[in-house]
Write an enzyme that holds these catalytic residues in place. Structure first.
Site, PDB file in Angstrom:
ATOM      1  CE1 TYR A   1      -5.270   3.326  -5.662  1.00 41.28           C
ATOM      2  CE2 TYR A   1      -3.677   5.119  -5.520  1.00 41.28           C
ATOM      3  CZ  TYR A   1      -4.042   3.823  -5.234  1.00 41.28           C
ATOM      4  OH  TYR A   1      -3.197   3.015  -4.515  1.00 41.28           O
TER       5      TYR A   1
ATOM      6  CB  CYS B   1      -0.909  -0.022   1.232  1.00 44.48           C
ATOM      7  SG  CYS B   1      -1.669   1.556   1.634  1.00 44.48           S
TER       8      CYS B   1
ATOM      9  CD1 TRP C   1      -6.253  -3.619   4.741  1.00 43.19           C
ATOM     10  CD2 TRP C   1      -4.488  -4.518   3.704  1.00 43.19           C
ATOM     11  NE1 TRP C   1      -5.956  -2.837   3.643  1.00 43.19           N
ATOM     12  CE2 TRP C   1      -4.877  -3.362   2.994  1.00 43.19           C
ATOM     13  CE3 TRP C   1      -3.389  -5.247   3.247  1.00 43.19           C
ATOM     14  CZ2 TRP C   1      -4.226  -2.930   1.845  1.00 43.19           C
ATOM     15  CZ3 TRP C   1      -2.731  -4.821   2.109  1.00 43.19           C
ATOM     16  CH2 TRP C   1      -3.148  -3.681   1.414  1.00 43.19           C
TER      17      TRP C   1
END
Length: 313
Positions: free
Chosen positions: A181, A50, A83
């Site tokens: 993004y 990430c 996660w």
């Protein structure tokens, strides 16, 4: 929504990508009665895949906070719930005793309604999340934990360029960190092309800015460089193809490419980059963009260790 959450980011037909920036607003500060700075009390839970969590890993390391704030690492591929700690023996975080980061969120908010994001600061005694507000996490690692920095820690927020740096970081975030993004999760040709134009306008601005300065703010690495670097590190491996940011590769922009390698080769930066985890996250988790979940074999990561030539700047 963030792709680093359990809910994921999805292409919504006809719409522009809109990142959910509502995070747990708590902060760990020297004068806090609830969450005071206290060595050994908190655990930074992150994931090398990430980019937002990667920032916190870098800042913790270059400030010398490894023995003050522990680090838990999640695997690169998560499901819609959370996660997970599948990199640890038995799939359990050895400090928190959790299989899923979601458990730390639920320990504080049993009905937590938003995505489970990294990075997250977790209070070890209660095993409950404190905050997942990623811009403030790195800000406070510098400003609030200064008494615990190593003696030669870099000044990531220099006073003499603070106002300009805030402007630079804002543009880097809106146009580059989030801009890739915006391209990748565009819901129409029109929104994609608008996002693409915005991204490359900013990339050209950065290429020009780095013509006569080694780092974004001059001769020394700052928080602005940390924030840009984690996007650049993923650019050719993920964003160029997967997010359709393909006007050209990072390797084809002389100043940005030299700068990116310069930062990568600085102690505390390159060792936090795991290209296999990065590619696994994006290409496997984003099934609406890559339904086959095939992970590309390239590019060759060895190019990051080639001479950068930025000493001349």
């Amino acid at each position: 929504m963030s792709d680093e959450s359990t809910t994921g980011a999805y292409v919504t037909t006809g719409q522009e990508f809109d990142r959910d920036m509502n995070y747990i607003p708590d902060r760990i500060t020297r004068d806090s009665s609830q969450w005071p700075v206290e060595p050994g009390r908190y655990r930074l839970v992150a994931a090398k895949a990430c980019p937002w969590a990667n920032r916190a890993i870098i800042v913790r390391g270059i400030l010398g906070l490894e023995d003050v704030i522990s680090l838990g690492l999640c695997g690169p591929v998560h499901d819609r719930r959370s996660w997970t700690f599948d990199l640890d023996p038995g799939g359990v975080d050895p400090v928190l005793g959790y299989e899923r980061l979601q458990e730390a969120y639920f320990a504080r908010y049993p009905d937590y309604p938003r995505g489970i994001t990294v990075p997250a600061m977790v209070d070890v005694p209660t095993r409950a999340v404190v905050t997942n507000d990623f811009p403030w996490i790195t800000h406070d690692l510098f400003h609030e934990w200064r008494d615990h920095h190593r003696p030669d820690a870099p000044d990531l927020w220099p006073d003499d360029v603070r106002d300009e740096m805030e402007d630079v970081m804002k543009r880097v975030f809106t146009e580059v960190n989030n801009g890739v993004y915006r391209c990748g999760f565009a819901g129409s040709q029109e929104t994609y092309e608008a996002a693409y134009e915005r991204l490359w306008t900013a990339m050209d601005w950065l290429e020009d800015r780095l013509t006569d300065r080694r780092y974004l703010m001059g001769d020394h690495i700052t928080e602005a460089d940390v924030r840009l670097f984690t996007t650049l590190a993923r650019f050719d491996a993920v964003y160029h193809g997967h997010f359709k940011c393909n006007r050209n590769k990072l390797t084809e922009m002389p100043n940005l490419w030299g700068y990116a390698r310069d930062v990568f080769q600085t102690p505390g930066f390159g060792e936090t980059i795991d290209f296999d985890q990065i590619k696994a996250h994006y290409y496997v988790v984003h099934t609406d963009i890559n339904p086959t979940q095939i992970v590309p074999a390239g590019p060759d990561p060895r190019v990051w260790t080639t001479p950068h030539g930025r000493e001349r700047v």
